[in-house]
Structures are given as C-alpha cells and as structure tokens.
Design an enzyme around this catalytic site. Structure first.
Site, PDB file in Angstrom:
ATOM      1  CG  ASP A 175      -1.658   1.299   1.422  1.00 54.75           C
ATOM      2  OD1 ASP A 175      -2.008   1.925   0.404  1.00 54.75           O
ATOM      3  OD2 ASP A 175      -1.875   1.688   2.582  1.00 54.75           O
ATOM      4  CB  ILE A 176       2.393   3.232  -2.657  1.00 55.24           C
ATOM      5  CG1 ILE A 176       3.255   1.994  -2.906  1.00 55.24           C
ATOM      6  CG2 ILE A 176       3.237   4.504  -2.774  1.00 55.24           C
ATOM      7  CD1 ILE A 176       3.886   1.941  -4.290  1.00 55.24           C
ATOM      8  CG  ASP A 233      -7.501   5.127  -0.822  1.00 57.62           C
ATOM      9  OD1 ASP A 233      -8.058   5.286  -1.932  1.00 57.62           O
ATOM     10  OD2 ASP A 233      -7.380   6.048   0.013  1.00 57.62           O
TER      11      ASP A 233
END
Length: 242
Positions: A6-7, A96
C-alpha cells in the site's frame, strides 16, 4: 504466500499473508522501497503473488522490482471486484477505497458496513447488505486541518496532533487541538448517526493511522482494525488471480 503493498501519501506499508493471515507487516518512507523489498523477499522467498495499491503516481521501477521476484497485480479501477460498484464515476474511485470496500464486503457480506479511514483524508465508504458499494464521503484529515489553520492565517502556529485534556481550550494551541481532535470526533459521530438512520444494523469499521486520536471519544459503537485496508488488498489479490 501473498505480498500486499500500500503506497500512501506519506508512508508505504506492506504485509505478507499466508492462508489469509498476516504473518508480517511493516511501514517505511518511500525512499527506502528498494532496500526493504529486497530484504523482504530474502526473508520470505515463498511469496509468489503480489498486489500494489498506490494513491499517487506509481513509479514503474517499484513495480518492476517486485516483478523480479513474483507475479504482480497493480490495483486499478479496472481490476475485478467482488461487490457491485454503484459509484457514479467508478474510474475516479481511489484504489484505497476499493480495497476498504472489498474488506467490508468479505467481513460482513450480508450486512450493512460503513468503513471510516482516518489518514491524510478521512474517507467514509458504505457497502450495503446487498453487496453494493454505494459511495460515501471524503473529508480533510487531522494533519490537513492543522496545516490549513497555519497556512491560511497569519498568526496560528503549525502543531502536531496530540491528545486532548479537555474539549474547552484555554490557550491558542489547546483551542486549535480541540478544534481539530474534538471537531473530527464530532464529525465522525454525526456521520455515523446519518448512516444509521438509513441503514439498519450498521457495522462501523474504523481504521487508518490517525484513528486513535478520536476513537475513544466516539459515542457510537465501532470496531477498530488497523489492518483493514491490507486485508482488503489481499482479498483483491486472490480475487484477481484465481
């Protein structure tokens, strides 16, 4: 084994899953990506699939480095999802939020679920008991509110979030803390009340790095899960590779 990455806007988080359970997770700043990934695969050489979620622009070299070790799925609006997506502009829905909606769907497939993610922004995402993602809301996050008060006034300082002693501030700084922390708590409670008036037997999941600042101040019952987004990414990885 699966790897989920998860960036985010400020940090990169990753987790290793085995049999749908997190066996390792870590977070770090973006400049340390390459060294961290190499060490991770040395430690867990049996990782064979990975998913990358980036709310910003994904650097191709980051994807290519992971692809040296395993098969990679980059999460986009075109990825398959298990829920019905009724968002009016599905191509603009953040990855997200897609991951959070997926986690909500799998955790409470036949129930109404509201996910609140307190990060750079505070997002609200609703999946109903028909397995339909209906949308939600986006609000400024805690640090964004502190930054706005500092940057858009002449005299207010730039503060770091901290716990409140009282909701009534007796100095400029304590008034700012109350305005942000207590204000966010009141906002979240109010939003939950709105959703509860429309959706019966609502389950509320609270996640995100800043959720601890106001979780205990909420009047409504919530379930805190700091790994909720990572769990959703793992579900999406399996859904897109099976």
């Amino acid at each position: 084994m699966n790897l989920v990455i998860d960036i985010g806007n400020t940090l990169i988080k990753y987790a290793v899953f085995e049999n749908r359970r997190i066996i390792y997770d870590h977070s770090f700043e973006s400049g340390l990506f390459l060294s961290n990934i190499k060490e991770l695969f040395e430690k867990y050489p049996r990782i064979n699939h990975a998913i990358i979620s980036s709310v910003g622009k994904l650097d191709r070299k980051e994807r290519d480095v992971v692809a040296l070790f395993c098969r990679v799925h980059v999460l986009t609006s075109q990825s398959k999802v298990p829920f019905k997506n009724s968002y009016a502009t599905p191509t603009t829905l953040g990855v997200d939020r897609i991951a959070l909606a997926t986690a909500a769907y799998y955790q409470n497939t036949r129930g109404n679920t509201l996910v609140i993610d307190a990060g750079t922004c505070i997002t609200y995402d609703m999946v109903n008991n028909a397995g339909e993602y209906v949308g939600g809301a986006i609000s400024p996050g805690i640090r964004m509110r502190y930054n706005a008060m500092h940057n858009q006034t002449a005299g207010l300082p730039l503060l770091e979030p901290e716990e409140l002693l009282d909701f009534i501030g007796n100095s400029t700084e304590s008034c700012m803390h109350s305005g942000v922390i207590n204000g966010v708590a009141q906002e979240v409670d109010g939003v939950i009340d709105q959703y509860q008036s429309r959706f019966q037997d609502l389950t509320v999941i609270l996640t995100g790095g800043d959720s601890h600042f106001f979780a205990k101040r909420l009047k409504n019952t919530i379930f805190a899960n700091s790994k909720f987004l990572l769990e959703g990414l793992n579900c999406l990885l399996e859904y897109n590779t099976n």
